[in-house]
Design a protein around this motif. Structure first.
Motif, PDB file in Angstrom:
ATOM      1  N   GLU A 164       0.562  -1.416  -0.132  1.00  0.00           N
ATOM      2  CA  GLU A 164      -0.014  -0.283   0.130  1.00  0.00           C
ATOM      3  C   GLU A 164       0.942   1.457   0.228  1.00  0.00           C
ATOM      4  OE1 GLU A 164      -3.152  -0.117   3.355  1.00  0.00           O
ATOM      5  OE2 GLU A 164      -4.228  -1.077   1.815  1.00  0.00           O
ATOM      6  N   THR A 165       1.636   0.955   0.893  1.00  0.00           N
ATOM      7  CA  THR A 165       3.429   2.408   0.072  1.00  0.00           C
ATOM      8  C   THR A 165       4.207   2.314  -1.066  1.00  0.00           C
ATOM      9  OG1 THR A 165       4.944   1.097   1.946  1.00  0.00           O
ATOM     10  CG2 THR A 165       3.169   2.422   3.164  1.00  0.00           C
ATOM     11  N   GLY A 166       3.023   0.995  -1.545  1.00  0.00           N
ATOM     12  CA  GLY A 166       4.643   1.216  -3.073  1.00  0.00           C
ATOM     13  C   GLY A 166       5.747   1.223  -3.193  1.00  0.00           C
ATOM     14  N   GLN A 167       5.771  -0.256  -1.935  1.00  0.00           N
ATOM     15  CA  GLN A 167       7.209  -1.171  -1.904  1.00  0.00           C
ATOM     16  C   GLN A 167       6.957  -2.249  -2.847  1.00  0.00           C
ATOM     17  OE1 GLN A 167       8.049  -2.690   2.264  1.00  0.00           O
ATOM     18  NE2 GLN A 167      10.377  -0.926   1.554  1.00  0.00           N
ATOM     19  N   ILE A 168       7.817  -2.856  -3.051  1.00  0.00           N
ATOM     20  CA  ILE A 168       8.004  -4.307  -4.333  1.00  0.00           C
ATOM     21  C   ILE A 168       7.521  -5.763  -3.302  1.00  0.00           C
ATOM     22  CG2 ILE A 168       8.934  -5.021  -6.095  1.00  0.00           C
ATOM     23  CD1 ILE A 168       6.631  -2.638  -6.457  1.00  0.00           C
ATOM     24  N   ALA A 169       7.832  -6.724  -2.614  1.00  0.00           N
ATOM     25  CA  ALA A 169       7.654  -7.182  -1.943  1.00  0.00           C
ATOM     26  C   ALA A 169       7.386  -8.563  -2.603  1.00  0.00           C
ATOM     27  CB  ALA A 169       6.826  -6.574  -0.163  1.00  0.00           C
ATOM     28  N   LEU A 170       8.107  -9.082  -2.395  1.00  0.00           N
ATOM     29  CA  LEU A 170       8.168 -11.349  -2.122  1.00  0.00           C
ATOM     30  C   LEU A 170       7.841 -11.539  -0.484  1.00  0.00           C
ATOM     31  CD1 LEU A 170      11.712 -11.398  -4.340  1.00  0.00           C
ATOM     32  CD2 LEU A 170       8.822 -11.370  -4.759  1.00  0.00           C
ATOM     33  N   PHE A 171       7.473 -13.142  -0.812  1.00  0.00           N
ATOM     34  CA  PHE A 171       7.293 -13.463   0.231  1.00  0.00           C
ATOM     35  C   PHE A 171       7.682 -14.969   0.738  1.00  0.00           C
ATOM     36  CE2 PHE A 171       4.476 -16.707   2.892  1.00  0.00           C
ATOM     37  CZ  PHE A 171       3.695 -15.735   3.790  1.00  0.00           C
ATOM     38  N   ARG A 172       8.725 -15.050   2.057  1.00  0.00           N
ATOM     39  CA  ARG A 172       9.456 -15.525   2.008  1.00  0.00           C
ATOM     40  C   ARG A 172      10.522 -16.256   1.042  1.00  0.00           C
ATOM     41  NH1 ARG A 172       6.825 -19.610   6.432  1.00  0.00           N
ATOM     42  NH2 ARG A 172       8.903 -19.422   7.080  1.00  0.00           N
ATOM     43  N   PRO A 173      11.252 -15.741  -0.306  1.00  0.00           N
ATOM     44  CA  PRO A 173      11.509 -16.189  -1.468  1.00  0.00           C
ATOM     45  C   PRO A 173      12.848 -17.132  -0.626  1.00  0.00           C
ATOM     46  CG  PRO A 173      12.174 -14.056  -0.683  1.00  0.00           C
ATOM     47  CD  PRO A 173      11.383 -14.617   0.054  1.00  0.00           C
ATOM     48  N   ASP A 174      13.025 -17.120   0.262  1.00  0.00           N
ATOM     49  CA  ASP A 174      14.525 -18.290   0.849  1.00  0.00           C
ATOM     50  C   ASP A 174      14.046 -19.426   1.361  1.00  0.00           C
ATOM     51  OD1 ASP A 174      12.467 -16.429   3.025  1.00  0.00           O
ATOM     52  OD2 ASP A 174      14.342 -17.852   4.828  1.00  0.00           O
ATOM     53  N   MET A 175      12.300 -19.616   1.456  1.00  0.00           N
ATOM     54  CA  MET A 175      11.533 -20.435   1.624  1.00  0.00           C
ATOM     55  C   MET A 175      11.325 -21.022  -0.522  1.00  0.00           C
ATOM     56  SD  MET A 175      11.059 -21.265   4.578  1.00  0.00           S
ATOM     57  CE  MET A 175       9.754 -22.987   4.863  1.00  0.00           C
ATOM     58  N   ASN A 176      11.047 -20.590  -1.252  1.00  0.00           N
ATOM     59  CA  ASN A 176      11.103 -20.859  -1.893  1.00  0.00           C
ATOM     60  C   ASN A 176      12.900 -21.549  -3.060  1.00  0.00           C
ATOM     61  OD1 ASN A 176       8.845 -18.725  -2.362  1.00  0.00           O
ATOM     62  ND2 ASN A 176       7.778 -20.539  -3.023  1.00  0.00           N
ATOM     63  N   MET A 177      13.803 -21.503  -2.753  1.00  0.00           N
ATOM     64  CA  MET A 177      14.988 -21.638  -3.317  1.00  0.00           C
ATOM     65  C   MET A 177      15.171 -22.881  -2.401  1.00  0.00           C
ATOM     66  SD  MET A 177      15.805 -19.747  -5.172  1.00  0.00           S
ATOM     67  CE  MET A 177      17.200 -20.767  -5.685  1.00  0.00           C
ATOM     68  N   LYS A 178      15.232 -22.913  -0.871  1.00  0.00           N
ATOM     69  CA  LYS A 178      15.594 -24.135  -0.131  1.00  0.00           C
ATOM     70  C   LYS A 178      14.893 -25.603  -0.433  1.00  0.00           C
ATOM     71  CE  LYS A 178      16.885 -22.387   4.173  1.00  0.00           C
ATOM     72  NZ  LYS A 178      16.946 -20.472   3.471  1.00  0.00           N
ATOM     73  N   ARG A 179      12.732 -25.020  -0.935  1.00  0.00           N
ATOM     74  CA  ARG A 179      12.613 -26.403  -1.300  1.00  0.00           C
ATOM     75  C   ARG A 179      13.155 -26.580  -2.915  1.00  0.00           C
ATOM     76  NH1 ARG A 179       5.973 -25.130  -1.098  1.00  0.00           N
ATOM     77  NH2 ARG A 179       7.100 -24.253  -3.135  1.00  0.00           N
ATOM     78  N   LEU A 180      12.924 -25.300  -4.211  1.00  0.00           N
ATOM     79  CA  LEU A 180      13.773 -25.643  -5.340  1.00  0.00           C
ATOM     80  C   LEU A 180      14.827 -26.880  -5.242  1.00  0.00           C
ATOM     81  CD1 LEU A 180      13.994 -23.104  -8.076  1.00  0.00           C
ATOM     82  CD2 LEU A 180      16.452 -24.680  -7.370  1.00  0.00           C
TER      83      LEU A 180
END
Length: 356
Positions: free
Chosen positions: A79-95
């Motif tokens: 809502e403040t215009g910031q760009i964010a990801l959600f827990r991307p480290d977990m995706n890389m570990k699972r990958l």
């Protein structure tokens, strides 16, 4: 490690769709990330290039032996215009867990996370800001060696593409109907049901056709040995509210360790609710539906985030859950999860990762 990513920007930007046109996975952004692997050389030549077709030899092993894995995550404009990801480290570990099971070389997590960051920021104007929209990010690895013979490939490509999306289900947050599969089996412990590989999803297409014929949105799989224990829906893990406790199937090796699943378990326990990770049979579920102790059911996954389940179709009978509407707890989980992801509410867990 020193991470260098070569960047080639498009000279022909694509028109961006309106939020009302998005759907799921129909449009793709201007750029993609690619890095190559060769035995003896490792991962090399990381680059962001204009979105384009992939050219492969017809003998590439991905076509013949299915050696491929993928991930899925989302980028949000807060809502403040910031760009964010959600827990991307977990995706890389699972990958990398998927890579290991499919005999694919591991990818340095720093490289994967930096590729995500740079690609999302280059195409940040593609991130929609309408309610229930986001930028879906699809990393995947394919075996590219041109050689027939059942053995791990000696060459690979790790690629990331992105797609602006709306709701995964046309119904949005409205309850969906789920078909409980009793004939086909998707995975067993010791197989590849716990990793994100293409064959898992191809194996579910036949059952999905049957679900669609019954007017259901997705398939709920039972375990492949006893054909009685609930595992997961094709695109989601599942949760049941039984009285005052919440039950979700245990990770037995044949179902996916969902990042949204893990987040919801943490959230529910943070609220002081009792959560059980255990085997739960379809008989227990149907009995709870009959005696009224099954109050709510919902699915969790990156694509849909939280999807309320209004009914189950089992052995020719439609079983309505509660009164068939979105449950109070389900809605609270949905609003909290999406609120954390989009920055509407405080993130007490440090899950939201700002990119700019």
């Amino acid at each position: 490690m020193t991470i260098q990513i070569r960047i080639e920007r498009t000279t022909a930007p694509k028109p961006r769709p309106q939020a009302s046109e998005l759907g799921f996975g129909k449009y793709f952004t201007d750029h993609m990330f690619i890095v190559d692997y060769a035995e003896g050389k490792g991962w090399h030549d990381a680059r962001i290039v204009p979105y384009q077709p992939i050219t492969l030899d017809p003998a590439a092993k991905v076509f013949h032996y299915g050696q491929t894995i993928f991930e899925g995550l989302k980028a949000y404009r807060t809502e403040t215009g910031q760009i964010a990801l959600f827990r991307p480290d977990m995706n890389m570990k699972r990958l990398n867990r998927s890579n290991d099971r499919m005999s694919i070389p591991a990818i340095e997590e720093e490289l994967g996370l930096e590729a995500l960051r740079q690609l999302v920021l280059i195409d940040k104007d593609w991130i929609p800001d309408a309610p229930e929209t986001s930028l879906y990010v699809r990393p995947f690895v394919i075996a590219t060696e041109a050689a027939l013979g059942v053995s791990p490939s000696k060459q690979y490509q790790f690629i990331i593409i992105m797609s602006p999306v709306g709701s995964y289900y046309a119904e949005g947050i409205k309850p969906v109907s789920i078909y409980v599969e009793s004939e086909y089996v998707r995975a067993v412990a010791g197989g590849v049901g716990h990793v994100k590989t293409a064959g898992n999803y191809a194996a579910g297409l036949k059952a999905q056709e049957g679900a669609t014929e019954q007017g259901c949105a997705q398939v709920l799989w039972l375990d492949g040995v006893h054909r009685k224990y609930v595992e997961e829906v094709g695109s989601m893990n599942v949760f049941f509210r039984l009285g005052n406790k919440i039950v979700t199937p245990a990770l037995t090796g044949s179902l996916l360790s969902g990042i949204t699943r893990d987040s919801v378990i943490h959230l529910l326990r943070h609220w002081g609710l009792e959560v059980e990770e255990r085997l739960i049979s379809i008989d227990e579920v149907t009995q709870a539906q009959k005696d009224g102790s099954l109050k709510e059911m919902f699915g969790t996954g990156t694509a849909a985030v939280i999807s309320p389940v209004g009914s189950l179709y089992w052995q020719g009978e439609k079983l309505t859950i509660g009164d068939g509407s979105t449950g109070e707890l389900t809605l609270r989980v949905y609003e909290t999860m999406t609120g954390i992801q989009t920055g509407r509410i405080e993130d007490p867990f440090g899950w939201r990762v700002a990119l700019d």
